[in-house]
Design an enzyme around this catalytic site. Structure first.
Site, PDB file in Angstrom:
ATOM      1  N   LYS A 170       0.614  -1.039   0.337  1.00 27.25           N
ATOM      2  CA  LYS A 170       0.088   0.407  -0.453  1.00 27.25           C
ATOM      3  C   LYS A 170       0.513   1.372   0.580  1.00 27.25           C
ATOM      4  CE  LYS A 170       1.172   1.050   4.718  1.00 27.25           C
ATOM      5  NZ  LYS A 170       1.459   2.005   4.912  1.00 27.25           N
TER       6      LYS A 170
ATOM      7  N   PRO B 289       9.614  -4.770   0.051  1.00 23.71           N
ATOM      8  CA  PRO B 289      10.465  -4.931   1.210  1.00 23.71           C
ATOM      9  C   PRO B 289      10.293  -4.212   2.384  1.00 23.71           C
ATOM     10  CG  PRO B 289      10.246  -2.670  -0.619  1.00 23.71           C
ATOM     11  CD  PRO B 289       9.847  -4.012  -0.566  1.00 23.71           C
TER      12      PRO B 289
ATOM     13  N   GLY C   3       9.839  -2.473   6.319  1.00 24.54           N
ATOM     14  CA  GLY C   3      10.715  -1.627   7.264  1.00 24.54           C
ATOM     15  C   GLY C   3      10.399  -0.523   6.487  1.00 24.54           C
ATOM     16  N   ALA C   4       8.989  -0.449   5.126  1.00 21.35           N
ATOM     17  CA  ALA C   4       9.518   0.967   4.025  1.00 21.35           C
ATOM     18  C   ALA C   4       8.698   1.741   3.953  1.00 21.35           C
ATOM     19  CB  ALA C   4       9.524  -0.139   2.660  1.00 21.35           C
TER      20      ALA C   4
ATOM     21  N   LEU D 252       5.007   0.097   3.372  1.00 18.69           N
ATOM     22  CA  LEU D 252       4.788  -0.655   2.351  1.00 18.69           C
ATOM     23  C   LEU D 252       3.411  -1.558   2.928  1.00 18.69           C
ATOM     24  CD1 LEU D 252       7.202  -0.491  -1.176  1.00 18.69           C
ATOM     25  CD2 LEU D 252       5.260   1.229   0.091  1.00 18.69           C
TER      26      LEU D 252
ATOM     27  N   GLY E 262       3.835  -4.199   3.712  1.00 19.43           N
ATOM     28  CA  GLY E 262       4.369  -5.571   2.749  1.00 19.43           C
ATOM     29  C   GLY E 262       3.784  -7.074   4.033  1.00 19.43           C
TER      30      GLY E 262
ATOM     31  N   SER F 186       1.916  -6.734   7.358  1.00 23.14           N
ATOM     32  CA  SER F 186       0.641  -5.588   7.537  1.00 23.14           C
ATOM     33  C   SER F 186      -0.497  -6.970   6.591  1.00 23.14           C
ATOM     34  CB  SER F 186       0.340  -4.305   7.442  1.00 23.14           C
ATOM     35  OG  SER F 186       0.979  -4.025   8.633  1.00 23.14           O
ATOM     36  N   SER F 187       0.017  -6.487   5.548  1.00 21.21           N
ATOM     37  CA  SER F 187      -0.746  -7.237   4.368  1.00 21.21           C
ATOM     38  C   SER F 187      -0.561  -8.909   3.801  1.00 21.21           C
ATOM     39  CB  SER F 187       0.004  -6.807   2.542  1.00 21.21           C
ATOM     40  OG  SER F 187      -0.768  -7.106   1.664  1.00 21.21           O
TER      41      SER F 187
ATOM     42  N   ASP G 202      -2.482  -1.301  10.932  1.00 20.44           N
ATOM     43  CA  ASP G 202      -2.671  -0.889   9.358  1.00 20.44           C
ATOM     44  C   ASP G 202      -3.049  -2.159   8.684  1.00 20.44           C
ATOM     45  OD1 ASP G 202      -1.274   1.111   8.288  1.00 20.44           O
ATOM     46  OD2 ASP G 202       0.226  -0.026   7.644  1.00 20.44           O
TER      47      ASP G 202
HETATM   48  C1  LIG Z   1       2.465   4.866   9.869  1.00 18.36           C
HETATM   49  C2  LIG Z   1       1.278   2.998   8.631  1.00 18.36           C
HETATM   50  C3  LIG Z   1       0.647   4.149   8.050  1.00 18.36           C
HETATM   51  O1  LIG Z   1      -0.224   3.759   7.212  1.00 18.36           O
HETATM   52  O2  LIG Z   1       1.718   2.076   8.131  1.00 18.36           O
HETATM   53  P1  LIG Z   1       3.400   2.078   7.991  1.00 18.36           P
HETATM   54  O3  LIG Z   1       3.730   3.106   6.705  1.00 18.36           O
HETATM   55  O4  LIG Z   1       4.398   2.275   8.987  1.00 18.36           O
HETATM   56  O5  LIG Z   1       3.551   0.464   7.371  1.00 18.36           O
HETATM   57  C4  LIG Z   1       0.229   2.766  10.287  1.00 18.36           C
HETATM   58  O6  LIG Z   1      -0.613   3.607  10.984  1.00 18.36           O
HETATM   59  C5  LIG Z   1       0.945   1.702  10.957  1.00 18.36           C
HETATM   60  O7  LIG Z   1       0.278   0.605  11.213  1.00 18.36           O
HETATM   61  P2  LIG Z   1       1.280  -0.784  11.753  1.00 18.36           P
HETATM   62  O8  LIG Z   1       2.786  -1.162  11.236  1.00 18.36           O
HETATM   63  O9  LIG Z   1       0.244  -1.602  11.308  1.00 18.36           O
HETATM   64  O10 LIG Z   1       1.230  -0.253  13.219  1.00 18.36           O
HETATM   65  P3  LIG Z   1       1.298  -1.456  14.638  1.00 18.36           P
HETATM   66  O11 LIG Z   1       1.107  -2.327  13.950  1.00 18.36           O
HETATM   67  O12 LIG Z   1       0.038  -1.426  15.614  1.00 18.36           O
HETATM   68  O13 LIG Z   1       1.848  -0.244  15.567  1.00 18.36           O
HETATM   69  C6  LIG Z   1       3.343  -0.257  16.084  1.00 18.36           C
HETATM   70  C7  LIG Z   1       3.048   1.713  16.935  1.00 18.36           C
HETATM   71  O14 LIG Z   1       3.087   2.606  16.375  1.00 18.36           O
HETATM   72  C8  LIG Z   1       2.274   3.306  16.499  1.00 18.36           C
HETATM   73  N1  LIG Z   1       1.495   4.067  16.299  1.00 18.36           N
HETATM   74  C9  LIG Z   1       0.561   2.726  15.188  1.00 18.36           C
HETATM   75  C10 LIG Z   1      -0.913   3.167  14.634  1.00 18.36           C
HETATM   76  C11 LIG Z   1      -0.717   4.553  15.022  1.00 18.36           C
HETATM   77  N2  LIG Z   1      -2.737   4.490  14.428  1.00 18.36           N
HETATM   78  N3  LIG Z   1      -0.474   5.378  16.295  1.00 18.36           N
HETATM   79  C12 LIG Z   1       0.304   5.124  16.896  1.00 18.36           C
HETATM   80  O15 LIG Z   1       1.078   5.700  17.864  1.00 18.36           O
HETATM   81  C13 LIG Z   1       2.231   3.495  18.595  1.00 18.36           C
HETATM   82  O16 LIG Z   1       4.211   3.795  18.918  1.00 18.36           O
HETATM   83  C14 LIG Z   1       2.395   1.167  17.887  1.00 18.36           C
HETATM   84  O17 LIG Z   1       3.506   0.737  19.067  1.00 18.36           O
HETATM   85  N1  LIG Z   2       5.586 -10.765   7.358  1.00 19.03           N
HETATM   86  C1  LIG Z   2       6.160 -10.037   7.563  1.00 19.03           C
HETATM   87  N2  LIG Z   2       6.930  -9.614   6.468  1.00 19.03           N
HETATM   88  C2  LIG Z   2       7.833  -8.782   6.534  1.00 19.03           C
HETATM   89  N3  LIG Z   2       8.307  -8.302   7.650  1.00 19.03           N
HETATM   90  C3  LIG Z   2       7.204  -8.759   8.701  1.00 19.03           C
HETATM   91  C4  LIG Z   2       6.288  -9.729   8.921  1.00 19.03           C
HETATM   92  N4  LIG Z   2       6.369 -10.161  10.191  1.00 19.03           N
HETATM   93  C5  LIG Z   2       6.344  -9.269  10.838  1.00 19.03           C
HETATM   94  N5  LIG Z   2       8.322  -8.757  10.510  1.00 19.03           N
HETATM   95  C6  LIG Z   2       8.331  -7.508  11.081  1.00 19.03           C
HETATM   96  O1  LIG Z   2       8.006  -6.244  10.544  1.00 19.03           O
HETATM   97  C7  LIG Z   2       8.585  -4.996  10.395  1.00 19.03           C
HETATM   98  C8  LIG Z   2       7.723  -3.824   9.982  1.00 19.03           C
HETATM   99  O2  LIG Z   2       7.016  -4.912   8.611  1.00 19.03           O
HETATM  100  P1  LIG Z   2       6.346  -4.553   7.223  1.00 19.03           P
HETATM  101  O3  LIG Z   2       4.942  -4.122   8.407  1.00 19.03           O
HETATM  102  O4  LIG Z   2       6.423  -5.306   6.420  1.00 19.03           O
HETATM  103  O5  LIG Z   2       6.963  -3.107   7.401  1.00 19.03           O
HETATM  104  P2  LIG Z   2       6.197  -1.868   6.909  1.00 19.03           P
HETATM  105  O6  LIG Z   2       5.669  -1.588   8.639  1.00 19.03           O
HETATM  106  O7  LIG Z   2       7.602  -0.844   7.072  1.00 19.03           O
HETATM  107  O8  LIG Z   2       5.366  -1.527   6.345  1.00 19.03           O
HETATM  108  C9  LIG Z   2       9.796  -6.371   9.697  1.00 19.03           C
HETATM  109  O9  LIG Z   2      11.204  -5.331  10.259  1.00 19.03           O
HETATM  110  C10 LIG Z   2       9.469  -7.040  10.072  1.00 19.03           C
HETATM  111  O10 LIG Z   2      10.597  -7.497  11.135  1.00 19.03           O
END
Ligand SMILES: C[C@@](CO)(OP(=O)(O)O)[C@H](O)COP(=O)(O)OP(=O)(O)OC[C@H]1O[C@@H](n2ccc(N)nc2=O)[C@H](O)[C@@H]1O
Ligand SMILES: Nc1ncnc2c1ncn2[C@@H]1O[C@H](COP(=O)(O)OP(=O)(O)O)[C@@H](O)[C@H]1O
Length: 282
Positions: free
Chosen positions: A11, A93, A95-96, A98, A100, A102-103, A135
């Site tokens: 995403k 990738p 930690g991007a 994107l 990944g 979560s999907s 997410d």
């Molecule tokens: C930032 C976003 C944007 O879509 O995604 P990524 O870019 O990382 O993929 C999301 O909000 C990430 O969602 P996700 O990666 O599922 O977060 P979670 O595992 O639920 O939470 C990880 C940590 O991020 C913080 N968190 C997350 C979501 C939110 N609405 N508020 C927060 O403060 C909290 O500190 C939580 O402990």
């Molecule tokens: N199925 C998975 N694919 C990728 N990373 C995963 C997965 N399950 C747990 N992780 C952990 O979650 C972290 C964040 O990965 P990801 O959700 O893909 O990135 P982001 O939160 O930036 O979108 C990774 O560094 C990895 O350690």
């Protein structure tokens, strides 16, 4: 035995507004999220127990993998055994920003619902998804959606609400370092702007592109601010913005066929190790 394959799209967040910190430590958001042509694949094969393997070094295959968490929740809610060998083919990738992982988790729930004939509704699957991560409910719908709350309030949008977005090509550029999501949120209410970096919203037909996580992330990772502003200076680029918590930068090009030239120049002038891919909103 032949395996059955499910697609787990990545995403982008076309806008991400952080409204405020909540008492539970999470943040209330407003975001427009869109699935992409870039995707992981989950291959399912019947087995004697649940097993997870992955072709990508660095992705854990133990209980910390979001797919394992999805399987455990599915077992708990439905009482089914879920004896499947899941091979996770990573293209997105991590930690991007994107989504990944979560999907992958949402796709595991969707696949198990079908394979185990559990008949759970989309709403039930989304509420199970929210237990794993903020997410993940979005990925149950696999459509362009507006998100609220901490991510658990998901509303698929009609095509006419986001004119021109479906089918848009986006160039993704990512340095080799990753950004941790908790880290990005930690200072998001207090981080200040870097000089000479444009954080202002860019109006697009589907809404204004803005990402409130750029402030804290750019403070720590100056290269991402540099990459954003370098992209803005390229004649082929209409606008650029970080996706989610980074480290991926999105660029929208006036003419997507120019993407190879932008990638080549970015690697020559900024970082030869940049990962880059032209993707489509779908
Ligand atoms: C930032 C976003 C944007 O879509 O995604 P990524 O870019 O990382 O993929 C999301 O909000 C990430 O969602 P996700 O990666 O599922 O977060 P979670 O595992 O639920 O939470 C990880 C940590 O991020 C913080 N968190 C997350 C979501 C939110 N609405 N508020 C927060 O403060 C909290 O500190 C939580 O402990
Ligand atoms: N199925 C998975 N694919 C990728 N990373 C995963 C997965 N399950 C747990 N992780 C952990 O979650 C972290 C964040 O990965 P990801 O959700 O893909 O990135 P982001 O939160 O930036 O979108 C990774 O560094 C990895 O350690």
């Amino acid at each position: 035995m032949s395996s059955m394959t499910w697609t787990a799209p990545a995403k982008v967040n076309l806008y991400l507004k952080v409204l405020g910190r909540r008492v539970d430590g999470f943040h209330d958001l407003e975001s427009l999220m869109a699935p992409l042509s870039l995707a992981d694949h989950l291959h399912f094969e019947k087995a004697d127990a649940f097993e997870l393997c992955c072709d990508s070094p660095g992705v854990p295959t133990d209980e910390s993998n979001l797919v394992s968490k999805a399987v455990r929740i599915f077992q708990r809610v439905t009482g089914k055994d879920c004896h499947w060998r899941i091979r996770l083919e990573k293209n997105v990738p991590h930690g991007a920003g994107l989504g990944g992982g979560s999907s992958d988790a949402a796709t595991a729930l969707l696949a198990l619902n079908e394979l185990e004939q559990a008949g759970l509704s989309e709403e039930k699957l989304a509420s199970m998804a929210a237990e794993i991560g903020s997410d993940i409910p979005f990925f149950i719908y696999q459509k362009i959606c507006k998100i609220e709350g901490r991510g658990e309030v998901v509303r698929p949008v009609r095509e006419d609400e986001v004119p021109g977005l479906l089918g848009t090509k986006i160039l993704l550029l990512k340095p080799s370092f990753v950004v941790s999501t908790p880290d990005a949120y930690k200072h998001c209410m207090t981080a200040t702007e870097l000089p000479d970096v444009d954080y202002a919203p860019t109006p697009m037909p589907w809404g204004s592109m803005i990402n409130d996580l750029e402030r804290p992330v750019f403070r720590k990772y100056l290269f991402l601010a540099e990459l954003k502003m370098w992209l803005r200076k390229q004649p082929e680029v209409e606008t650029s913005m970080m996706s989610g918590s980074g480290s991926t930068m999105m660029a929208i090009l006036a003419d997507a066929s120019q993407s190879d030239a932008v990638i080549r120049h970015a690697r020559e002038e900024l970082d030869p190790t940049l990962w880059a891919q032209l993707v489509t909103v779908c």
